[in-house]
Design a protein around this motif. Sequence first.
Motif, PDB file in Angstrom:
ATOM      1  N   ALA A  22       0.831  -1.193   0.000  1.00  0.00           N
ATOM      2  CA  ALA A  22       0.000   0.000   0.000  1.00  0.00           C
ATOM      3  C   ALA A  22       0.862   1.237   0.000  1.00  0.00           C
ATOM      4  O   ALA A  22       2.010   1.214   0.401  1.00  0.00           O
ATOM      5  N   ALA A  23       0.280   2.334  -0.471  1.00  0.00           N
ATOM      6  CA  ALA A  23       0.973   3.608  -0.459  1.00  0.00           C
ATOM      7  C   ALA A  23       0.569   4.427   0.756  1.00  0.00           C
ATOM      8  O   ALA A  23       1.055   5.520   0.954  1.00  0.00           O
ATOM      9  N   ASP A  24      -0.334   3.911   1.587  1.00  0.00           N
ATOM     10  CA  ASP A  24      -0.799   4.707   2.701  1.00  0.00           C
ATOM     11  C   ASP A  24      -0.742   3.933   4.007  1.00  0.00           C
ATOM     12  O   ASP A  24       0.278   3.911   4.667  1.00  0.00           O
ATOM     13  N   ASN A  25      -1.840   3.276   4.410  1.00  0.00           N
ATOM     14  CA  ASN A  25      -1.836   2.617   5.708  1.00  0.00           C
ATOM     15  C   ASN A  25      -2.539   1.282   5.655  1.00  0.00           C
ATOM     16  O   ASN A  25      -3.133   0.906   4.656  1.00  0.00           O
ATOM     17  N   LEU A  96      14.075   1.919   9.265  1.00  0.00           N
ATOM     18  CA  LEU A  96      15.297   1.416   8.636  1.00  0.00           C
ATOM     19  C   LEU A  96      15.834   2.497   7.702  1.00  0.00           C
ATOM     20  O   LEU A  96      15.102   3.031   6.868  1.00  0.00           O
ATOM     21  N   THR A  97      17.110   2.793   7.849  1.00  0.00           N
ATOM     22  CA  THR A  97      17.716   3.824   7.032  1.00  0.00           C
ATOM     23  C   THR A  97      19.201   3.547   6.847  1.00  0.00           C
ATOM     24  O   THR A  97      19.787   2.740   7.575  1.00  0.00           O
ATOM     25  N   ALA A  98      19.802   4.221   5.885  1.00  0.00           N
ATOM     26  CA  ALA A  98      21.245   4.115   5.697  1.00  0.00           C
ATOM     27  C   ALA A  98      21.986   5.131   6.555  1.00  0.00           C
ATOM     28  O   ALA A  98      23.081   4.883   7.033  1.00  0.00           O
ATOM     29  N   ASN A  99      21.344   6.288   6.765  1.00  0.00           N
ATOM     30  CA  ASN A  99      21.956   7.357   7.549  1.00  0.00           C
ATOM     31  C   ASN A  99      20.827   8.161   8.181  1.00  0.00           C
ATOM     32  O   ASN A  99      20.008   8.755   7.474  1.00  0.00           O
ATOM     33  N   ALA A 100      20.778   8.204   9.499  1.00  0.00           N
ATOM     34  CA  ALA A 100      19.652   8.820  10.202  1.00  0.00           C
ATOM     35  C   ALA A 100      19.612  10.336  10.059  1.00  0.00           C
ATOM     36  O   ALA A 100      18.608  10.959  10.403  1.00  0.00           O
ATOM     37  N   THR A 101      20.688  10.954   9.555  1.00  0.00           N
ATOM     38  CA  THR A 101      20.725  12.406   9.412  1.00  0.00           C
ATOM     39  C   THR A 101      20.632  12.853   7.958  1.00  0.00           C
ATOM     40  O   THR A 101      20.590  14.056   7.688  1.00  0.00           O
ATOM     41  N   GLN A 102      20.595  11.896   7.044  1.00  0.00           N
ATOM     42  CA  GLN A 102      20.490  12.213   5.622  1.00  0.00           C
ATOM     43  C   GLN A 102      19.495  11.271   4.968  1.00  0.00           C
ATOM     44  O   GLN A 102      19.170  10.214   5.500  1.00  0.00           O
ATOM     45  N   GLY A 103      19.007  11.660   3.792  1.00  0.00           N
ATOM     46  CA  GLY A 103      18.129  10.775   3.037  1.00  0.00           C
ATOM     47  C   GLY A 103      16.795  10.552   3.717  1.00  0.00           C
ATOM     48  O   GLY A 103      16.218  11.451   4.328  1.00  0.00           O
ATOM     49  N   THR A 104      16.315   9.312   3.665  1.00  0.00           N
ATOM     50  CA  THR A 104      14.999   8.987   4.215  1.00  0.00           C
ATOM     51  C   THR A 104      15.060   7.723   5.064  1.00  0.00           C
ATOM     52  O   THR A 104      16.014   6.948   4.991  1.00  0.00           O
ATOM     53  N   THR A 105      14.007   7.535   5.861  1.00  0.00           N
ATOM     54  CA  THR A 105      13.846   6.352   6.690  1.00  0.00           C
ATOM     55  C   THR A 105      12.514   5.701   6.369  1.00  0.00           C
ATOM     56  O   THR A 105      11.490   6.387   6.278  1.00  0.00           O
ATOM     57  N   ALA A 106      12.524   4.384   6.200  1.00  0.00           N
ATOM     58  CA  ALA A 106      11.277   3.636   6.040  1.00  0.00           C
ATOM     59  C   ALA A 106      10.742   3.318   7.423  1.00  0.00           C
ATOM     60  O   ALA A 106      11.364   2.571   8.178  1.00  0.00           O
ATOM     61  N   LEU A 107       9.617   3.900   7.797  1.00  0.00           N
ATOM     62  CA  LEU A 107       9.021   3.699   9.110  1.00  0.00           C
ATOM     63  C   LEU A 107       7.898   2.679   9.026  1.00  0.00           C
ATOM     64  O   LEU A 107       6.993   2.799   8.191  1.00  0.00           O
ATOM     65  N   TYR A 108       7.955   1.685   9.911  1.00  0.00           N
ATOM     66  CA  TYR A 108       6.886   0.695  10.034  1.00  0.00           C
ATOM     67  C   TYR A 108       6.196   0.976  11.369  1.00  0.00           C
ATOM     68  O   TYR A 108       6.827   0.935  12.425  1.00  0.00           O
ATOM     69  N   ILE A 109       4.904   1.268  11.306  1.00  0.00           N
ATOM     70  CA  ILE A 109       4.192   1.886  12.418  1.00  0.00           C
ATOM     71  C   ILE A 109       3.115   0.966  12.983  1.00  0.00           C
ATOM     72  O   ILE A 109       2.296   0.415  12.245  1.00  0.00           O
ATOM     73  N   CYS A 110       3.136   0.814  14.293  1.00  0.00           N
ATOM     74  CA  CYS A 110       2.083   0.094  15.013  1.00  0.00           C
ATOM     75  C   CYS A 110       1.403   1.100  15.922  1.00  0.00           C
ATOM     76  O   CYS A 110       2.072   1.809  16.685  1.00  0.00           O
ATOM     77  N   SER A 119      -8.293   0.098  18.954  1.00  0.00           N
ATOM     78  CA  SER A 119      -7.974  -1.076  18.148  1.00  0.00           C
ATOM     79  C   SER A 119      -6.599  -0.921  17.509  1.00  0.00           C
ATOM     80  O   SER A 119      -6.099   0.190  17.298  1.00  0.00           O
ATOM     81  N   PHE A 120      -6.007  -2.065  17.201  1.00  0.00           N
ATOM     82  CA  PHE A 120      -4.676  -2.069  16.593  1.00  0.00           C
ATOM     83  C   PHE A 120      -4.731  -1.515  15.180  1.00  0.00           C
ATOM     84  O   PHE A 120      -5.677  -1.749  14.430  1.00  0.00           O
ATOM     85  N   PHE A 121      -3.691  -0.783  14.834  1.00  0.00           N
ATOM     86  CA  PHE A 121      -3.618  -0.115  13.539  1.00  0.00           C
ATOM     87  C   PHE A 121      -2.185  -0.183  13.027  1.00  0.00           C
ATOM     88  O   PHE A 121      -1.241   0.021  13.797  1.00  0.00           O
ATOM     89  N   PHE A 122      -1.998  -0.499  11.759  1.00  0.00           N
ATOM     90  CA  PHE A 122      -0.647  -0.605  11.186  1.00  0.00           C
ATOM     91  C   PHE A 122      -0.517   0.338  10.003  1.00  0.00           C
ATOM     92  O   PHE A 122      -1.455   0.524   9.226  1.00  0.00           O
ATOM     93  N   GLY A 123       0.665   0.916   9.870  1.00  0.00           N
ATOM     94  CA  GLY A 123       0.920   1.818   8.757  1.00  0.00           C
ATOM     95  C   GLY A 123       2.376   1.829   8.358  1.00  0.00           C
ATOM     96  O   GLY A 123       3.237   1.284   9.063  1.00  0.00           O
ATOM     97  N   ALA A 124       2.657   2.452   7.236  1.00  0.00           N
ATOM     98  CA  ALA A 124       4.033   2.609   6.763  1.00  0.00           C
ATOM     99  C   ALA A 124       4.194   4.026   6.225  1.00  0.00           C
ATOM    100  O   ALA A 124       3.323   4.521   5.510  1.00  0.00           O
ATOM    101  N   ARG A 125       5.281   4.657   6.592  1.00  0.00           N
ATOM    102  CA  ARG A 125       5.559   6.018   6.147  1.00  0.00           C
ATOM    103  C   ARG A 125       7.036   6.162   5.796  1.00  0.00           C
ATOM    104  O   ARG A 125       7.881   5.419   6.289  1.00  0.00           O
ATOM    105  N   GLN A 126       7.309   7.128   4.963  1.00  0.00           N
ATOM    106  CA  GLN A 126       8.690   7.489   4.657  1.00  0.00           C
ATOM    107  C   GLN A 126       9.001   8.795   5.373  1.00  0.00           C
ATOM    108  O   GLN A 126       8.291   9.790   5.207  1.00  0.00           O
TER     109      GLN A 126
END
Length: 258
Positions: A22-25, A96-110, A119-126
Amino acid sequence: MERGLSLLIAAVMLFVAPGVQAADNFSFATNATVNITNTGCGTTKLCIQTPDNCDPAGNSSCFFASVAAGSTTAPNGTELMFQLSGNSTGYIALGLTANATQGTTALYICAQNSSNNASFFFGARQRNNINNTLSTFNSTVTKIRGQVVNGKIQCEFSVPNSNATNTRSADSTTYVVVLGSGPLSGNDFGTFTTSKTTDPLNLANPSANVANATTTTTTNTTTTASPTTTKNSASGALHSHALTLLLTVLTLFVLKTA
C-alpha cells in the motif's frame, strides 16, 4: 455474471491477504495475541531496547524491538521478521535507514486507534531525515499481527526482500535502526519523535548489537637490579690498609733509632 464477479473478488482477496502492499496505511483485526519478550536476544534475534536490556514482558516502560532474518531470495533480498513493543497513546514505530541524518527512513508503524476502541492499527511512512516530515510510500509487509493492552502496543510483521544495497555498499541487511513514537489523529500520523538510533547493524546477525567483551591484559613488568660493582670500594680499602702498614713501619723505625 454475479457469480463470476463474486469469484473475482474472492480471488483478489486471497491474493492480497498474505502480504499487503500500500501507499498509505493498513488496518487489521485486534484479536491477535502477541507475546514479545527478550528471550533469544543475541542468539536467535537481534534486539534493540531502551532502557538497555529491558524486557517488554515485565517492564512497562520498555521500548523494545527485535529482528530475525528469514529466507533470502537472490537477488531480491532477505525477509526480515520484526517485533515491536512500547507504550503510546498514538503510535510506536521502527525505522530502517542508511543514515539517520540524511536521506529517508522507512518507518513501520504500530498504533492504537483511539477513535475505534483503541484497536490495533498498522501503517508505513517514509520519513525525511532532514526535516522529519512523513509521507506515504509503497511497502510490502506480511504476517502482520498486533494488539493493544492497557496502552501497550505490541506487533509482529515481516518485510520481505529487504535489501540495503541500493543505498549502501556494505552487507545487504545492514541498516541503521531508529525507534520512536508519535501521536495519531484519525488515520494521520503526527510528528515522529526519536527515542533511540543505533549504529549500522547487520540485521541478519543476532549478536551484531551485543557489546564485545572487554579483555583486560595485565602486563607483568620485571625490574632487574643492575649488579653493583664493588671494585672501587675494594681498591680503596686496599690503599687504606697499605697506608696503615707504612705508618706502623715508620713508627718502629723511629723508635729503634731513638
